[in-house]
Design an enzyme around this catalytic site. Structure first.
Site, PDB file in Angstrom:
ATOM      1  N   CYS A  39      19.160 109.415 126.209  1.00  0.00           N
ATOM      2  CA  CYS A  39      19.788 109.235 127.510  1.00  0.00           C
ATOM      3  C   CYS A  39      21.275 108.943 127.337  1.00  0.00           C
ATOM      4  O   CYS A  39      22.028 109.790 126.875  1.00  0.00           O
ATOM      5  CB  CYS A  39      19.045 108.157 128.298  1.00  0.00           C
ATOM      6  SG  CYS A  39      19.337 108.236 130.066  1.00  0.00           S
ATOM      7  N   HIS A  60      12.907 109.567 127.807  1.00  0.00           N
ATOM      8  CA  HIS A  60      12.772 108.273 127.123  1.00  0.00           C
ATOM      9  C   HIS A  60      11.442 108.151 126.381  1.00  0.00           C
ATOM     10  O   HIS A  60      10.462 107.674 126.963  1.00  0.00           O
ATOM     11  CB  HIS A  60      12.855 107.141 128.151  1.00  0.00           C
ATOM     12  CG  HIS A  60      14.231 106.929 128.694  1.00  0.00           C
ATOM     13  ND1 HIS A  60      15.154 106.114 128.093  1.00  0.00           N
ATOM     14  CD2 HIS A  60      14.841 107.448 129.778  1.00  0.00           C
ATOM     15  CE1 HIS A  60      16.278 106.116 128.779  1.00  0.00           C
ATOM     16  NE2 HIS A  60      16.117 106.922 129.811  1.00  0.00           N
ATOM     17  N   GLU A  94      10.688 105.965 124.207  1.00  0.00           N
ATOM     18  CA  GLU A  94      10.371 104.540 124.020  1.00  0.00           C
ATOM     19  C   GLU A  94       9.677 103.942 125.241  1.00  0.00           C
ATOM     20  O   GLU A  94       9.091 102.864 125.150  1.00  0.00           O
ATOM     21  CB  GLU A  94      11.647 103.747 123.668  1.00  0.00           C
ATOM     22  CG  GLU A  94      12.565 103.408 124.839  1.00  0.00           C
ATOM     23  CD  GLU A  94      13.445 104.554 125.303  1.00  0.00           C
ATOM     24  OE1 GLU A  94      13.227 105.701 124.871  1.00  0.00           O
ATOM     25  OE2 GLU A  94      14.349 104.306 126.129  1.00  0.00           O
TER      26      GLU A  94
END
Lengths: 226, 82
Positions: free
Chosen positions: A86, A194, A196
């Site tokens: 990002c 993302h 994560e």
């Protein structure tokens, strides 16, 4: 084998990355200040999402001159694994470690949703745990994720199989549905989604785990046992 | 002392949703004569340097930070300041 997560002023996905690596993948991980200038103790470097320096001027434009970025440049040049997620992707393009730029989303809206992606290249150091053309779900959350590069760069990215993730339903206007690319050497990855935020069933998807597992596998293979 | 005025705008080939949104808003405010709108960034810099060096300095500032040449173009004017 130790992972470094860089903390810029305004980063906000740094703790999520630490949790994914430490709690889910059982890895040794350390937060590193943007003021640090040394990454020699680490096996991989991660640039988290967020709004470094408030996205002033352009996303990543100021962060690329943070003290730590000299060390990130050196780390990447030496072949170390670097990933920018990002805002981290935006920083890597501004720093010239990856080609192109992340423009404002085509529809001008900030987009926060789950995105269906295709693993366009599962032979990279970041995607070996996935199958080629595998369909995965990862969250996206960005206002400036519309990947743009010129025709010559796009042709080169395609020819060198450097487009790693693509959107199945392009949410932001990115050229060639690009969601993630690597550098020419294949050791630097930038991606808007993302991983994560998708490492536990409780979070709605575990599809992000493969990325960290791939990195761990790559690093394990590289380490010569003593 | 020299003063530089730097204008950074998107290249023509780049779609600017912000400019499109502003244009639409102006149309809604009943300015139908508006046909084209560009928005960008404007910087004023004061430089303690010589006339010969001022342009080179501003050029480098634009290349390194003020503009992203992938998507933006820039132009500038330099005038002697009091």
């Amino acid at each position: 084998m130790k992972f470094a997560v860089i903390q810029f002023p305004g980063s906000n996905c740094d703790q999520d990355l630490v949790a994914a690596l430490r709690d889910v993948c059982q890895q040794d991980v350390q937060l590193i200040s943007y003021q640090s200038t040394d990454l020699s103790a680490f096996a991989a470097v991660l640039l988290p999402g967020g709004f470094s320096y408030g996205d002033y001027l352009r996303g990543g434009a100021i962060a690329r001159f943070a003290p730590i970025m000299g060390a990130v440049q050196q780390f990447a040049a030496a072949g170390g694994l670097v990933i920018g997620i990002c805002n981290g992707f935006q920083i890597l393009t501004e720093a010239g470690l990856l080609p192109g730029v992340l423009q404002r989303n085509k529809g001008a809206d900030f987009i926060c949703q789950s995105a269906a992606l295709t693993v366009a290249n599962a032979k990279t150091s970041f995607t070996s745990a996935y199958a080629d053309q595998q369909s995965i779900q990862l969250p996206i959350a960005h206002g400036e994720g519309n990947y743009y590069c010129d025709d010559a760069t796009l042709a080169q990215l395609k020819a060198e199989q450097r487009i790693v993730f693509t959107y199945q339903d392009n949410p932001n206007g990115s050229r060639a549905n690009i969601a993630g690319i690597t550098n020419q050497a294949g050791n630097v990855l930038g991606m808007m989604p993302h991983p994560e935020r998708a490492v536990e069933a409780l979070l709605g998807s575990e599809d992000g785990r493969g990325l960290f597992q791939s990195m761990i596998q790559t690093l394990t293979d590289k380490v010569v046992p003593v | 002392m020299y003063r530089a005025k730097v204008y950074v705008t998107y290249k023509d080939s780049i779609l600017d949703p912000q400019a499109e949104a502003i244009k639409t808003a102006l149309h809604q405010l009943e300015f139908p004569e508006l046909t084209q709108l560009t928005c960008g960034k404007y910087f004023e810099l004061e430089l303690a340097t010589t006339e010969a060096k001022a342009a080179t300095t501003v050029e480098q500032m634009c290349q390194k930070l003020l503009a992203n040449v992938n998507m933006e173009s820039y132009r500038y004017e330099i005038v002697a300041a009091e």
